[in-house]
Scaffold this motif. Sequence first.
Motif, mmCIF file in Angstrom:
data_model
loop_
_atom_site.group_PDB
_atom_site.id
_atom_site.type_symbol
_atom_site.label_atom_id
_atom_site.label_comp_id
_atom_site.label_asym_id
_atom_site.label_seq_id
_atom_site.Cartn_x
_atom_site.Cartn_y
_atom_site.Cartn_z
ATOM 1 N N GLY A 98 0.848 -1.193 0.000
ATOM 2 C CA GLY A 98 0.000 0.000 0.000
ATOM 3 C C GLY A 98 0.880 1.239 0.000
ATOM 4 O O GLY A 98 1.044 1.904 1.026
ATOM 5 N N LEU A 99 1.481 1.550 -1.164
ATOM 6 C CA LEU A 99 2.377 2.710 -1.210
ATOM 7 C C LEU A 99 1.709 3.886 -1.940
ATOM 8 O O LEU A 99 1.397 4.897 -1.331
ATOM 9 C CB LEU A 99 3.696 2.302 -1.870
ATOM 10 N N LEU A 100 1.473 3.720 -3.246
ATOM 11 C CA LEU A 100 0.833 4.786 -4.032
ATOM 12 C C LEU A 100 -0.367 4.228 -4.774
ATOM 13 O O LEU A 100 -0.490 3.013 -4.933
ATOM 14 C CB LEU A 100 1.797 5.286 -5.118
ATOM 15 N N ALA A 101 -1.202 5.140 -5.274
ATOM 16 C CA ALA A 101 -2.245 4.774 -6.228
ATOM 17 C C ALA A 101 -2.579 6.017 -7.031
ATOM 18 O O ALA A 101 -2.372 7.142 -6.548
ATOM 19 C CB ALA A 101 -3.496 4.270 -5.512
ATOM 20 N N ALA A 102 -3.078 5.816 -8.251
ATOM 21 C CA ALA A 102 -3.564 6.939 -9.056
ATOM 22 C C ALA A 102 -4.986 6.660 -9.487
ATOM 23 O O ALA A 102 -5.346 5.521 -9.768
ATOM 24 C CB ALA A 102 -2.677 7.143 -10.281
ATOM 25 N N VAL A 103 -5.795 7.726 -9.513
ATOM 26 C CA VAL A 103 -7.185 7.632 -9.953
ATOM 27 C C VAL A 103 -7.341 8.534 -11.169
ATOM 28 O O VAL A 103 -7.077 9.738 -11.088
ATOM 29 C CB VAL A 103 -8.145 8.119 -8.836
ATOM 30 N N TRP A 104 -7.736 7.931 -12.282
ATOM 31 C CA TRP A 104 -7.920 8.696 -13.521
ATOM 32 C C TRP A 104 -9.403 8.755 -13.842
ATOM 33 O O TRP A 104 -10.004 7.759 -14.248
ATOM 34 C CB TRP A 104 -7.154 8.033 -14.673
ATOM 35 N N THR A 105 -10.013 9.900 -13.623
ATOM 36 C CA THR A 105 -11.438 10.111 -13.914
ATOM 37 C C THR A 105 -11.707 11.609 -13.939
ATOM 38 O O THR A 105 -11.005 12.376 -13.275
ATOM 39 C CB THR A 105 -12.342 9.432 -12.863
ATOM 40 N N ARG A 106 -12.772 12.002 -14.697
ATOM 41 C CA ARG A 106 -13.156 13.426 -14.702
ATOM 42 C C ARG A 106 -14.202 13.725 -13.635
ATOM 43 O O ARG A 106 -14.562 14.873 -13.430
ATOM 44 C CB ARG A 106 -13.716 13.803 -16.071
ATOM 45 N N ASP A 107 -14.703 12.687 -12.987
ATOM 46 C CA ASP A 107 -15.789 12.832 -12.008
ATOM 47 C C ASP A 107 -15.200 13.225 -10.641
ATOM 48 O O ASP A 107 -14.551 12.413 -9.979
ATOM 49 C CB ASP A 107 -16.530 11.484 -11.942
ATOM 50 N N GLY A 108 -15.451 14.477 -10.257
ATOM 51 C CA GLY A 108 -14.822 15.014 -9.047
ATOM 52 C C GLY A 108 -15.203 14.278 -7.783
ATOM 53 O O GLY A 108 -14.348 14.004 -6.921
ATOM 54 N N ALA A 109 -16.477 13.940 -7.639
ATOM 55 C CA ALA A 109 -16.900 13.242 -6.420
ATOM 56 C C ALA A 109 -16.248 11.861 -6.355
ATOM 57 O O ALA A 109 -15.785 11.418 -5.300
ATOM 58 C CB ALA A 109 -18.417 13.113 -6.402
ATOM 59 N N ARG A 110 -16.180 11.209 -7.504
ATOM 60 C CA ARG A 110 -15.554 9.875 -7.533
ATOM 61 C C ARG A 110 -14.058 9.963 -7.177
ATOM 62 O O ARG A 110 -13.520 9.104 -6.493
ATOM 63 C CB ARG A 110 -15.745 9.268 -8.921
ATOM 64 N N GLN A 111 -13.397 11.010 -7.657
ATOM 65 C CA GLN A 111 -11.964 11.179 -7.341
ATOM 66 C C GLN A 111 -11.760 11.096 -5.828
ATOM 67 O O GLN A 111 -10.916 10.362 -5.329
ATOM 68 C CB GLN A 111 -11.457 12.538 -7.849
ATOM 69 N N THR A 112 -12.571 11.869 -5.091
ATOM 70 C CA THR A 112 -12.409 11.934 -3.638
ATOM 71 C C THR A 112 -12.855 10.641 -2.970
ATOM 72 O O THR A 112 -12.181 10.138 -2.074
ATOM 73 C CB THR A 112 -13.225 13.117 -3.081
ATOM 74 N N ARG A 113 -13.989 10.113 -3.427
ATOM 75 C CA ARG A 113 -14.534 8.885 -2.839
ATOM 76 C C ARG A 113 -13.517 7.748 -2.950
ATOM 77 O O ARG A 113 -13.198 7.071 -1.978
ATOM 78 C CB ARG A 113 -15.799 8.513 -3.613
ATOM 79 N N VAL A 114 -12.974 7.581 -4.146
ATOM 80 C CA VAL A 114 -12.032 6.476 -4.363
ATOM 81 C C VAL A 114 -10.741 6.734 -3.580
ATOM 82 O O VAL A 114 -10.211 5.840 -2.919
ATOM 83 C CB VAL A 114 -11.756 6.276 -5.869
#
Length: 478
Positions: free
Chosen positions: A406-422
């Motif tokens: 569990g070091l890094l992760a990236a989230v690629w999406t244009r959906d702002g709420a999803r960015q934060t949720r994920v």
Amino acid sequence: MQKLFIDGRWTEASGDETIPVIDPSTGQAFDHIARGTAADIDRAVRAAQSAQEGAWGKLSAAERGRTLLRMSDLIAARREELAAIEARDTGKPMATARTDIEVAARYFEFYGGAADKLQGEVVPFLRDYHVVVVREPHGVTGHIIPWNYPAQMVGRSLAPALAMGNAVVLKPAEDACLSTLKIADIALEAGMPAGALNVVTGLGEEAGTALSAHPGVSLLSFTGSPQVGALVQKAAAENCVKVVLELGGKSPQIVFADADLELALPVIVRAIVQNAGQTCTAGSRVLVQQEIYGDFVERLAARFSKVRVGSPQMNLDCGPLINKQQLERVTGYIRHAVDTKVGVLAKGLLADEAPSGGYFVEPTLFGPVPRDHRLAREEVFGPVLSVMPFTDEADAVQLANATDYGLLAAVWTRDGARQTRVAKRLRCGQVFINCYGAGGGVELPFGGVKKSGHGREKGFMALEEFSVPKTIVQFHGE
Ligand code: NAP
Ligand code: MG
């Protein structure tokens, strides 16, 4: 022939054995380093104790900061020389080596500037009392670093420890010590008091074990594999001292159907081929939403097949791996994946002009990788990228969290709420949204959860790790 740096002097190791320095692009030795022993570690720890209680410990925070700032300037001024040393020693492209040296200088700049900025606290207590909490150095800190980004690791690990007034003993990895030794020379030139910074080269099982177990060391900072990290933590437990562990990773890039692929694709390729995949923060898994899987894989494969491998001077995307053992390990993973019928989506190419005898491997893109496959879970530490489809957000989060790391992760999406949720549901130390930050990021608190380690380096948090709070309670009466 390189010597040890103890108590402000270049000194021979107590034994007469040496370790060859190998150029990974050719497999040929071009220098030797000293094989430091437990006796040398002991000498270094004693020198550090004296410095910490003496000249180094007596400097004000601002004076310590200025010493680090002078080191930063000297490292920056010698960027070309240090980058050439780093590139030859590790095999990385010159462009990467230059960036590494800039980041090393930046660590000394950041922590030089920060040395006198961490303030204490006043605690409201009973009426007739005055309570303050001050931060003090641990004393002597021991540092063990890997071979993948030696100069950066020296900056990341030593600069905050020194900023807080600790004296340090460093055991670099036997495969890449040369830039570290040059930085020790720079410390001397910057006027750092003798014994504040000591470097003992040698074998992990010998010098590394001795440093981990030394009772004179008050904190251990280890960057490397989970296996060795656990050994260091056990040794530290014997002396009841604190450990900061920065270990491996199997970091996911989560690509949702609405992602900006033009933005994502080059970053995703770079995050796995940088430093030939030998980066703890490598983005080694791409999780792609099912409905765009076909199109995404086609575009990713087209880019990945353009990756070129060669020597540092050729300055391509990838250099060789660090050593023969790494080459066998990484090619072993590739062979196993092919044998177990995982599809090869694309391969990078070894340039014709690459020298012979080097530890070169062809970067390989696999997909779809079954969720229980070794490639989906284990850290390869090479330019091998696994692509895996997912159905919806919940599935993506579950899959992203389904490794021991569990070091890094990236989230690629244009959906702002999803960015934060994920981002909130991912179990890791750093999350990047529509970007990916391997390396650099001196200001950003960094570290892992699970088998990626514990404790935080970089940013102001490193100053907290490398110092210890003391509560002073004064009764002053009515
Ligand atoms: P490693 O085998 O764990 O070695 C790391 C360091 O530990 C080297 O200096 C090594 O010395 C030393 N060492 C080896 N055995 C030791 C022992 N018994 N006691 C004390 N020290 C010992 O790791 P590596 O193969 O060099 O590096 C790859 C691993 O490091 C990967 O898992 C990678 O993800 C991780 N890594 C993590 C980060 C991070 O910030 N989280 C950064 C870079 C790398 P010798 O090499 O001289 O034996
Ligand atoms: Mg080398």
